[in-house]
Motif scaffolding. Structure first.
Motif, PDB file in Angstrom:
ATOM      1  N   ALA A 125      38.570  31.081  53.605  1.00 59.33           N
ATOM      2  CA  ALA A 125      37.791  32.232  53.144  1.00 59.33           C
ATOM      3  C   ALA A 125      38.104  32.590  51.697  1.00 59.33           C
ATOM      4  N   LEU A 126      39.241  32.130  51.184  1.00 59.98           N
ATOM      5  CA  LEU A 126      39.606  32.434  49.801  1.00 59.98           C
ATOM      6  C   LEU A 126      38.631  31.814  48.802  1.00 59.98           C
ATOM      7  N   ARG A 127      37.964  30.734  49.227  1.00 58.87           N
ATOM      8  CA  ARG A 127      37.051  30.042  48.296  1.00 58.87           C
ATOM      9  C   ARG A 127      35.966  30.979  47.772  1.00 58.87           C
ATOM     10  N   GLY A 128      35.382  31.784  48.673  1.00 64.31           N
ATOM     11  CA  GLY A 128      34.250  32.613  48.285  1.00 64.31           C
ATOM     12  C   GLY A 128      34.603  33.719  47.314  1.00 64.31           C
ATOM     13  N   ALA A 129      35.872  34.098  47.271  1.00 66.70           N
ATOM     14  CA  ALA A 129      36.282  35.200  46.396  1.00 66.70           C
ATOM     15  C   ALA A 129      36.938  34.721  45.111  1.00 66.70           C
ATOM     16  N   PHE A 130      37.139  33.422  44.955  1.00 66.99           N
ATOM     17  CA  PHE A 130      37.984  32.928  43.868  1.00 66.99           C
ATOM     18  C   PHE A 130      37.511  33.355  42.485  1.00 66.99           C
ATOM     19  N   GLU A 131      36.226  33.203  42.197  1.00 67.76           N
ATOM     20  CA  GLU A 131      35.740  33.550  40.854  1.00 67.76           C
ATOM     21  C   GLU A 131      35.911  35.042  40.576  1.00 67.76           C
ATOM     22  N   GLN A 132      35.781  35.853  41.613  1.00 76.72           N
ATOM     23  CA  GLN A 132      35.989  37.291  41.418  1.00 76.72           C
ATOM     24  C   GLN A 132      37.470  37.605  41.212  1.00 76.72           C
ATOM     25  N   VAL A 133      38.346  36.813  41.823  1.00 75.84           N
ATOM     26  CA  VAL A 133      39.776  36.971  41.588  1.00 75.84           C
ATOM     27  C   VAL A 133      40.099  36.646  40.125  1.00 75.84           C
ATOM     28  N   VAL A 134      39.506  35.570  39.621  1.00 73.90           N
ATOM     29  CA  VAL A 134      39.704  35.203  38.210  1.00 73.90           C
ATOM     30  C   VAL A 134      39.312  36.366  37.301  1.00 73.90           C
ATOM     31  N   GLU A 135      38.166  36.969  37.575  1.00 77.30           N
ATOM     32  CA  GLU A 135      37.684  38.078  36.746  1.00 77.30           C
ATOM     33  C   GLU A 135      38.588  39.295  36.892  1.00 77.30           C
ATOM     34  N   ALA A 136      39.105  39.533  38.102  1.00 72.32           N
ATOM     35  CA  ALA A 136      40.002  40.670  38.312  1.00 72.32           C
ATOM     36  C   ALA A 136      41.285  40.506  37.505  1.00 72.32           C
ATOM     37  N   PHE A 137      41.797  39.278  37.428  1.00 64.49           N
ATOM     38  CA  PHE A 137      42.974  39.022  36.608  1.00 64.49           C
ATOM     39  C   PHE A 137      42.686  39.366  35.148  1.00 64.49           C
ATOM     40  N   ARG A 138      41.476  39.113  34.703  1.00 66.37           N
ATOM     41  CA  ARG A 138      41.125  39.352  33.296  1.00 66.37           C
ATOM     42  C   ARG A 138      40.935  40.839  32.990  1.00 66.37           C
ATOM     43  N   ASN A 139      40.294  41.570  33.910  1.00 64.72           N
ATOM     44  CA  ASN A 139      39.943  42.956  33.580  1.00 64.72           C
ATOM     45  C   ASN A 139      40.804  43.996  34.281  1.00 64.72           C
ATOM     46  N   GLY A 140      41.724  43.548  35.146  1.00 63.50           N
ATOM     47  CA  GLY A 140      42.604  44.490  35.811  1.00 63.50           C
ATOM     48  C   GLY A 140      41.981  45.214  36.979  1.00 63.50           C
ATOM     49  N   GLY A 141      40.772  44.837  37.341  1.00 60.94           N
ATOM     50  CA  GLY A 141      40.095  45.472  38.465  1.00 60.94           C
ATOM     51  C   GLY A 141      40.471  44.830  39.779  1.00 60.94           C
ATOM     52  N   GLY A 142      39.523  44.827  40.709  1.00 59.51           N
ATOM     53  CA  GLY A 142      39.815  44.262  42.023  1.00 59.51           C
ATOM     54  C   GLY A 142      38.639  43.488  42.570  1.00 59.51           C
ATOM     55  N   VAL A 143      38.762  43.069  43.808  1.00 64.49           N
ATOM     56  CA  VAL A 143      37.741  42.261  44.480  1.00 64.49           C
ATOM     57  C   VAL A 143      37.335  42.984  45.757  1.00 64.49           C
ATOM     58  N   PRO A 144      36.043  43.183  46.003  1.00 64.38           N
ATOM     59  CA  PRO A 144      35.636  43.856  47.234  1.00 64.38           C
ATOM     60  C   PRO A 144      36.032  43.043  48.446  1.00 64.38           C
ATOM     61  N   PRO A 145      36.553  43.680  49.488  1.00 57.39           N
ATOM     62  CA  PRO A 145      36.990  42.943  50.689  1.00 57.39           C
ATOM     63  C   PRO A 145      35.907  42.058  51.279  1.00 57.39           C
ATOM     64  N   GLU A 146      34.643  42.479  51.159  1.00 53.88           N
ATOM     65  CA  GLU A 146      33.563  41.675  51.742  1.00 53.88           C
ATOM     66  C   GLU A 146      33.387  40.333  51.038  1.00 53.88           C
ATOM     67  N   GLY A 322      43.191  45.096  47.300  1.00 54.16           N
ATOM     68  CA  GLY A 322      43.798  46.414  47.236  1.00 54.16           C
ATOM     69  C   GLY A 322      43.536  47.128  45.927  1.00 54.16           C
ATOM     70  N   MET A 323      43.223  46.380  44.873  1.00 53.80           N
ATOM     71  CA  MET A 323      42.935  46.962  43.563  1.00 53.80           C
ATOM     72  C   MET A 323      41.457  47.311  43.388  1.00 53.80           C
ATOM     73  N   PHE A 324      40.626  46.966  44.367  1.00 53.50           N
ATOM     74  CA  PHE A 324      39.191  47.205  44.214  1.00 53.50           C
ATOM     75  C   PHE A 324      38.879  48.692  44.117  1.00 53.50           C
ATOM     76  N   GLU A 325      39.527  49.470  44.971  1.00 53.63           N
ATOM     77  CA  GLU A 325      39.340  50.918  44.939  1.00 53.63           C
ATOM     78  C   GLU A 325      40.356  51.512  43.975  1.00 53.63           C
ATOM     79  N   GLN A 326      39.884  52.270  43.001  1.00 57.50           N
ATOM     80  CA  GLN A 326      40.760  52.845  41.987  1.00 57.50           C
ATOM     81  C   GLN A 326      40.747  54.373  42.076  1.00 57.50           C
ATOM     82  N   PRO A 327      41.865  55.043  41.789  1.00 53.33           N
ATOM     83  CA  PRO A 327      43.156  54.461  41.410  1.00 53.33           C
ATOM     84  C   PRO A 327      43.827  53.780  42.602  1.00 53.33           C
ATOM     85  N   SER A 328      44.670  52.801  42.312  1.00 55.51           N
ATOM     86  CA  SER A 328      45.300  52.024  43.364  1.00 55.51           C
ATOM     87  C   SER A 328      46.799  51.926  43.137  1.00 55.51           C
ATOM     88  N   ALA A 329      47.542  51.934  44.255  1.00 55.31           N
ATOM     89  CA  ALA A 329      48.988  51.733  44.167  1.00 55.31           C
ATOM     90  C   ALA A 329      49.319  50.310  43.746  1.00 55.31           C
TER      91      ALA A 329
END
Length: 369
Positions: A125-146, A322-329
């Protein structure tokens, strides 16, 4: 002095390190192919067909599983060379392939504590989220669980199912005398299962303790839908209810005797808020069981396979979601005991105990108001 020419044949420290690491990456590549080919076999029902049929030829597997014979042969041969299947290759006639009983338990038996078929699904299941993970690393955001899809939800639920249905009621809860006694006796106890996922923990508690009612909470709609179906199949939906509600609503339905949070606190954007809501919901003698990864007490900087496994899930799934919803611990999978202690204290819990219950993957904590 070294004999002439010997020095040139000896590897330097750099070369030895290089070759050892290259070998590690090669072996990781083999493991990568294992995961993909196992997932392929699971999706097509090939392992189950092998279990049902016993030693099987490629044409026989193709017919039983409804796949093309050429692909059946290639997959069977690949599985044999990988050591997943055993092959008998006669001098004449087709090869026969068999799934060893121990391997079958790991890949097919969803009730076994050794079952890893669901973990393979979750890894895929990690395959479908990978590109969004890459972007999250760049912008400090998160990835929606869906982004991890239904496979991520079902894989997580299936991987923990045997532990919840066996270890939780048979070993963990009886090892906590005050909790076991409260759930076993009257008056009927109400239990909150926070982050209930696909519901197996709630179902296990209600099954083990016929006098209790369990309310499971999870923000994921798909998880709650699957949990309700699982409760119906278990014929226990009269005492187990599942809700998609905000954590602040936990305390609105009256006091509860016991609360649980299985492998989910580290995923929460606002863990202190959730723990505070649980504390307010507990009655005077209530307690909360938190089960999370058995991490080291602190980061050591040294190679550690179990920590590496946890960190793998963290960088690709738990931290980004966990970082998708901000602010996040921004906790991540590798939640150290002291981190949870801090969360519990900020939430108002006055007692924090690491339970003396040994498990390879999980550590158990008991929190009291």
């Amino acid at each position: 002095r070294l004999p002439p020419g010997l020095g040139s044949r000896m590897m330097s420290g750099h070369e030895a390190e290089r070759d050892a690491f290259a070998d590690r990456v090669f072996r990781s590549a083999l493991g990568y192919f294992d995961i993909f080919s196992i997932h392929l076999g699971g999706r097509l029902g090939l392992y189950r067909s092998l279990v049902e049929a016993g030693p099987t030829t490629a044409p026989e597997l193709a017919e039983r599983a409804g796949i093309a014979e050429r692909y059946a042969r290639e997959w069977l041969e690949q599985q044999a060379t990988a050591g997943i299947l055993r092959a008998e290759v006669p001098a004449e006639g087709p090869a026969r392939f068999q799934l060893p009983a121990g391997h079958a338990e790991v890949l097919v038996d969803g009730d076994s504590l050794s079952f890893m078929g669901a973990s393979v699904v979750q890894l895929m299941a990690l395959r479908g989220a990978f590109e969004q993970v890459v972007e999250a690393f760049r912008n400090g955001g998160g990835v929606p669980p869906e982004a991890y899809g239904v496979d991520g939800v079902e894989g997580q639920g299936g991987s923990n199912r045997p532990i919840f249905l066996k270890t939780l009621p048979d070993e963990w809860l009886p090892a906590i005398p005050e909790v076991h006694a409260r759930l076993s006796s009257g008056p009927p106890a109400r239990v909150l299962d926070v982050g209930c996922g696909t519901g197996w923990s709630s179902i296990a508690i209600a099954t083990a303790y016929p006098g209790v009612t369990v309310d499971g909470f999870d923000p994921d709609v798909t998880s709650v839908e699957l949990a309700r179906r699982n409760a119906e199949r278990a014929q226990i939906s009269d005492r187990v209810r599942f809700h998609t509600r905000d954590a602040a609503a936990l305390a609105t339905d009256g006091p509860v005797a016991f609360a649980t949070a299985f492998e989910c606190i580290h995923d929460m954007a606002r863990p202190v808020e959730v723990l505070r809501a649980v504390r307010k919901a507990l009655d005077e003698t209530g307690a909360m069981l938190v089960v999370d990864e058995r991490t080291r007490e602190a980061f050591s900087g040294k190679p550690d396979e179990r920590e590496a496994y946890f960190y793998g899930w963290s960088i690709l799934d738990c931290l980004p979601s966990g970082m998708f919803e901000q602010p996040s611990a921004g906790t991540g999978t590798v939640m150290r005991p002291e981190t949870l202690r801090t969360y519990a204290s900020e939430a108002g819990f006055t007692s924090f105990e690491v339970l003396p219950i040994d498990h390879d993957a999980f550590r158990l904590y008991l929190l009291r108001p």
